[in-house]
Scaffold this active site. Sequence first.
Site, PDB file in Angstrom:
ATOM      1  N   GLU A  11      11.723 -21.140 -20.174  1.00  0.00           N
ATOM      2  CA  GLU A  11      11.216 -21.921 -19.045  1.00  0.00           C
ATOM      3  C   GLU A  11       9.897 -22.573 -19.444  1.00  0.00           C
ATOM      4  O   GLU A  11       9.819 -23.791 -19.577  1.00  0.00           O
ATOM      5  CB  GLU A  11      11.028 -21.062 -17.795  1.00  0.00           C
ATOM      6  N   ASP A  46      14.792 -17.715  -8.117  1.00  0.00           N
ATOM      7  CA  ASP A  46      13.615 -17.085  -8.716  1.00  0.00           C
ATOM      8  C   ASP A  46      12.818 -16.378  -7.623  1.00  0.00           C
ATOM      9  O   ASP A  46      13.379 -15.557  -6.909  1.00  0.00           O
ATOM     10  CB  ASP A  46      12.760 -18.104  -9.471  1.00  0.00           C
ATOM     11  N   GLY A  74       7.260 -12.145 -17.728  1.00  0.00           N
ATOM     12  CA  GLY A  74       5.867 -12.332 -18.085  1.00  0.00           C
ATOM     13  C   GLY A  74       5.669 -13.614 -18.871  1.00  0.00           C
ATOM     14  O   GLY A  74       6.540 -14.488 -18.911  1.00  0.00           O
ATOM     15  N   ASP A 109      12.093  -4.944 -14.797  1.00  0.00           N
ATOM     16  CA  ASP A 109      11.692  -5.684 -15.992  1.00  0.00           C
ATOM     17  C   ASP A 109      10.452  -5.127 -16.679  1.00  0.00           C
ATOM     18  O   ASP A 109       9.564  -4.544 -16.059  1.00  0.00           O
ATOM     19  CB  ASP A 109      11.528  -7.184 -15.691  1.00  0.00           C
ATOM     20  N   ARG A 159       0.793  -1.221   0.000  1.00  0.00           N
ATOM     21  CA  ARG A 159       0.000   0.000   0.000  1.00  0.00           C
ATOM     22  C   ARG A 159       0.826   1.273   0.000  1.00  0.00           C
ATOM     23  O   ARG A 159       0.309   2.351  -0.281  1.00  0.00           O
ATOM     24  CB  ARG A 159      -0.937   0.036   1.220  1.00  0.00           C
ATOM     25  N   HIS A 171      14.088 -13.045 -19.353  1.00  0.00           N
ATOM     26  CA  HIS A 171      13.628 -14.376 -18.970  1.00  0.00           C
ATOM     27  C   HIS A 171      13.160 -15.075 -20.247  1.00  0.00           C
ATOM     28  O   HIS A 171      12.394 -14.500 -21.021  1.00  0.00           O
ATOM     29  CB  HIS A 171      12.468 -14.302 -17.986  1.00  0.00           C
TER      30      HIS A 171
END
Length: 301
Positions: free
Chosen positions: A165, A243, A135, A103, A35, A162
């Site tokens: 994967e 990760d 993403g 990123d 927040r 990335h």
Amino acid sequence: VELPAKDVDGLREWYRFRDFPHFVEVYVSASRCIRSAEDIELIAREFAEGQKAQNIHHTEATYTARTIENYAGIPWPEQREALRRAVRYAREELGISIQFILDIVRGDPPERAVEIARWCIEAQGDPVCALGIAGIEMSTPAGVYHEAFGLAREAGVPVIPHAGETKGAESVWDALEATQPNRIGHGIRCLEDPKLVDTLREGQVTLEVCPSSNVCLGAAPSWEEHPLPDLLNEGLLVTLNSDDPPMFGTTLTDELERAVRTFDLSEDVLYTLTLNAARASLLAEAQKAELMATIRREFAD
């Protein structure tokens, strides 16, 4: 913040990731709980304390500022100041260094990616060390963000994508061609293409391998069937990584210990993996040499 469960057992079941989009759903829900900038500083300080407890001297952690801005409404300048305070705390109180890789989230418009690249350029070294892209793989080819990557490279900001994967070798090729990286997050699916393996080996591109993530997200059926030994046998530059540690119920220490148990890795292999990480870091050469000297000394002890 509305959560899908009312007790720990229910949340634990929610954390059994069905696929990568489900992982993103959980990640975004957790991000919505932040927040204020003070929340960011608290999380980053606690993260630093966890790194210190594991004897991790230097960390380059991915941070998705865009998600926090979108879902928590905290502008990047406030986020940056919170991260800077946490980095200062880590350095002055804990004696460790932390930098962040901001990123791009695949699916965002190219102009948003350019904005993030500019954030990286302005904050280079304080507390940002690189531009990343993450993403849902191949939902948007990396090449869509060529302007952002070009701006980063011109300013001397490394790009660390990335890829490889949850999608195959084509995702790694896409990242290689679009970003010209010296490191790739994951990359394990490169083994599907011998030519790609040769390219990565010859280019000395480091693969940040995260076994628990790979198993949790279905990229590997189990730890026992994880391709880490094959990557090492191919002579690829590999590091072990955590990760998202809380998301996958792991730490970097856990990854190392489990790899030793599962694959019967020798101390020499652990030494090599650790030195690979230091060599692939984005530290200045003098700092990198100091880190490698510390690793050699600690392994000798």
